[in-house]
Each structure stands twice: as C-alpha cells, then as structure tokens.
Design a protein around this motif. Structure first.
Motif, PDB file in Angstrom:
ATOM      1  N   UNK A  13       0.812  -1.312  -0.020  1.00 26.61           N
ATOM      2  CA  UNK A  13      -0.018  -0.018   0.191  1.00 26.61           C
ATOM      3  C   UNK A  13       0.935   1.286   0.198  1.00 26.61           C
ATOM      4  N   UNK A  14       0.573   2.083  -1.001  1.00 28.15           N
ATOM      5  CA  UNK A  14       1.355   3.258  -0.953  1.00 28.15           C
ATOM      6  C   UNK A  14       0.566   4.761  -0.986  1.00 28.15           C
ATOM      7  N   UNK A  15       1.275   5.652  -0.928  1.00 27.41           N
ATOM      8  CA  UNK A  15       0.892   7.046  -1.217  1.00 27.41           C
ATOM      9  C   UNK A  15       1.897   7.844  -1.673  1.00 27.41           C
ATOM     10  N   UNK A  16       1.739   8.519  -2.777  1.00 22.78           N
ATOM     11  CA  UNK A  16       2.673   9.611  -2.947  1.00 22.78           C
ATOM     12  C   UNK A  16       2.040  11.076  -2.905  1.00 22.78           C
ATOM     13  N   UNK A  17       3.059  12.032  -2.640  1.00 19.97           N
ATOM     14  CA  UNK A  17       2.625  13.427  -2.249  1.00 19.97           C
ATOM     15  C   UNK A  17       3.366  14.345  -3.239  1.00 19.97           C
ATOM     16  N   UNK A  18       2.698  15.547  -3.542  1.00 19.67           N
ATOM     17  CA  UNK A  18       3.338  16.553  -4.570  1.00 19.67           C
ATOM     18  C   UNK A  18       3.747  17.528  -3.364  1.00 19.67           C
ATOM     19  N   UNK A  19       4.984  18.277  -4.027  1.00 21.31           N
ATOM     20  CA  UNK A  19       5.557  19.152  -3.363  1.00 21.31           C
ATOM     21  C   UNK A  19       4.561  20.290  -3.278  1.00 21.31           C
ATOM     22  N   UNK A  20       4.769  21.427  -2.453  1.00 23.06           N
ATOM     23  CA  UNK A  20       3.865  22.476  -1.945  1.00 23.06           C
ATOM     24  C   UNK A  20       3.693  23.513  -3.452  1.00 23.06           C
ATOM     25  N   UNK A  27      -2.673  14.329  -2.702  1.00 25.70           N
ATOM     26  CA  UNK A  27      -2.126  13.226  -2.318  1.00 25.70           C
ATOM     27  C   UNK A  27      -2.909  12.024  -3.095  1.00 25.70           C
ATOM     28  N   UNK A  28      -1.900  10.907  -3.472  1.00 26.58           N
ATOM     29  CA  UNK A  28      -2.815  10.043  -4.148  1.00 26.58           C
ATOM     30  C   UNK A  28      -2.291   8.737  -3.584  1.00 26.58           C
ATOM     31  N   UNK A  29      -3.126   7.845  -3.115  1.00 29.52           N
ATOM     32  CA  UNK A  29      -2.930   6.455  -2.759  1.00 29.52           C
ATOM     33  C   UNK A  29      -2.840   5.701  -3.720  1.00 29.52           C
ATOM     34  N   UNK A  30      -2.018   4.556  -3.712  1.00 27.96           N
ATOM     35  CA  UNK A  30      -1.902   3.497  -4.777  1.00 27.96           C
ATOM     36  C   UNK A  30      -1.523   2.072  -4.165  1.00 27.96           C
ATOM     37  N   UNK A  31      -2.021   0.876  -4.930  1.00 24.75           N
ATOM     38  CA  UNK A  31      -1.582  -0.279  -4.220  1.00 24.75           C
ATOM     39  C   UNK A  31      -0.643  -0.945  -5.423  1.00 24.75           C
ATOM     40  N   UNK A  32       0.376  -1.448  -4.918  1.00 27.85           N
ATOM     41  CA  UNK A  32       1.392  -2.259  -5.741  1.00 27.85           C
ATOM     42  C   UNK A  32       1.399  -3.647  -5.626  1.00 27.85           C
ATOM     43  N   UNK A  33       1.800  -4.220  -6.750  1.00 30.08           N
ATOM     44  CA  UNK A  33       2.261  -5.612  -6.573  1.00 30.08           C
ATOM     45  C   UNK A  33       3.496  -5.888  -7.344  1.00 30.08           C
ATOM     46  N   UNK A  34       4.597  -6.362  -6.602  1.00 31.66           N
ATOM     47  CA  UNK A  34       5.937  -6.512  -7.038  1.00 31.66           C
ATOM     48  C   UNK A  34       6.388  -7.831  -6.815  1.00 31.66           C
ATOM     49  N   UNK A  35       7.216  -8.186  -8.021  1.00 31.09           N
ATOM     50  CA  UNK A  35       7.964  -9.346  -8.080  1.00 31.09           C
ATOM     51  C   UNK A  35       9.525  -9.140  -8.114  1.00 31.09           C
ATOM     52  N   UNK A  36      10.247  -9.651  -7.301  1.00 34.06           N
ATOM     53  CA  UNK A  36      11.631  -9.516  -7.329  1.00 34.06           C
ATOM     54  C   UNK A  36      12.254 -10.790  -7.544  1.00 34.06           C
ATOM     55  N   UNK A  37      13.418 -10.715  -8.709  1.00 36.90           N
ATOM     56  CA  UNK A  37      14.089 -11.986  -8.921  1.00 36.90           C
ATOM     57  C   UNK A  37      15.669 -11.175  -8.924  1.00 36.90           C
TER      58      UNK A  37
END
Length: 136
Positions: A13-20, A27-37
């Motif tokens: 679960x994430x959120x990204x923010x803009x500078x002022x 402010x925008x929430x997001x959902x990520x699915x990651x695969x690491x190899x």
C-alpha cells in the motif's frame, strides 16, 4: 533478517505526495504488486485517475540493491495526462516492510511511502484465537 536476504515480492500500500506547488495534484494512494528476482523488480500499480472517477494502471520496472530501491512507472493505455514515465528512488527500511523516497517527472517532484501488506497467512497467525462455546 539481513536486507541482502529480503525480497520485495508481495503487495504494497502506498501514497505519493506532491511538493507544495499550487498546480500540483492531490496526495494519491496506490496499490502495488511487486515481484523481485535477483534484485530485478517488475510489477503493477493501480491508483485513482486524477481527473476522472476511474482508476489507472501502470507497470513498474526497476532494481533493488541492498536498501536502495529504484523503479520507473509507465501507465498502461495512458491519456494525455499520463504519458510521462515516473521515476522512483527510495530506501528500504531495515525490516523490509517500508520504502520511502522521492518520485520525479521532469520538473515535478514529490515524495512517496510504501508499506508491505501482510499475506493472509501472516494476518491469520497474528490474530488472537477465537473461542466458541456450544450449548449442548
């Protein structure tokens, strides 16, 4: 656990923010699915579309080296507002459950935070047992 032994594979679960900046987005929430190899990262992100009531999907491609995490985000089927690639550079916490850092698109910059979501097995093992009494 050593960061070298951690794997980012999972859901976040994430959120990204803009500078002022007056013209910046919310402010925008997001959902990520990651695969690491072997340190290579692939995955997807879904987030609300800034200008409609829909969501928008993106693919990510990047690397993890120790606690350093970097990836690019490209939106799938982008409209004119989502054509640019977003660059993310962050640091993984020592327990491997949080990534914080900065995102950028050209002159736009802001910060982000992602928190690993526990798997169903982890959620179940953390819960207290429930006792049920039967009348008999």
């Amino acid at each position: 656990m050593s960061v070298q032994n951690l794997d980012l594979t999972g859901t976040w679960d994430g959120i990204y923010f803009y500078n002022d900046l007056p013209e910046a987005g919310p402010d925008t929430p997001f959902f990520a699915t990651i695969k690491e190899l072997n340190g290579s990262l692939t995955g997807t992100i879904i987030e609300p579309h800034e200008f409609t009531k829909a969501t928008i999907m993106a693919t990510i491609l990047g690397r993890r080296s120790g606690q350093d995490v970097a990836f690019s985000k490209d939106y799938e089927d982008p409209d004119e507002d989502y054509l640019a690639t977003v660059q993310y550079a962050g640091t993984l916490s020592s327990d491997g459950d949080v990534i914080t850092g900065e995102w950028s698109i050209g002159h736009w910059k802001g910060w982000f935070e992602m928190t690993r979501t526990p798997s169903v097995a982890e959620k179940v093992s953390r819960e207290e047992p429930a006792w049920v009494e039967f009348d008999g």
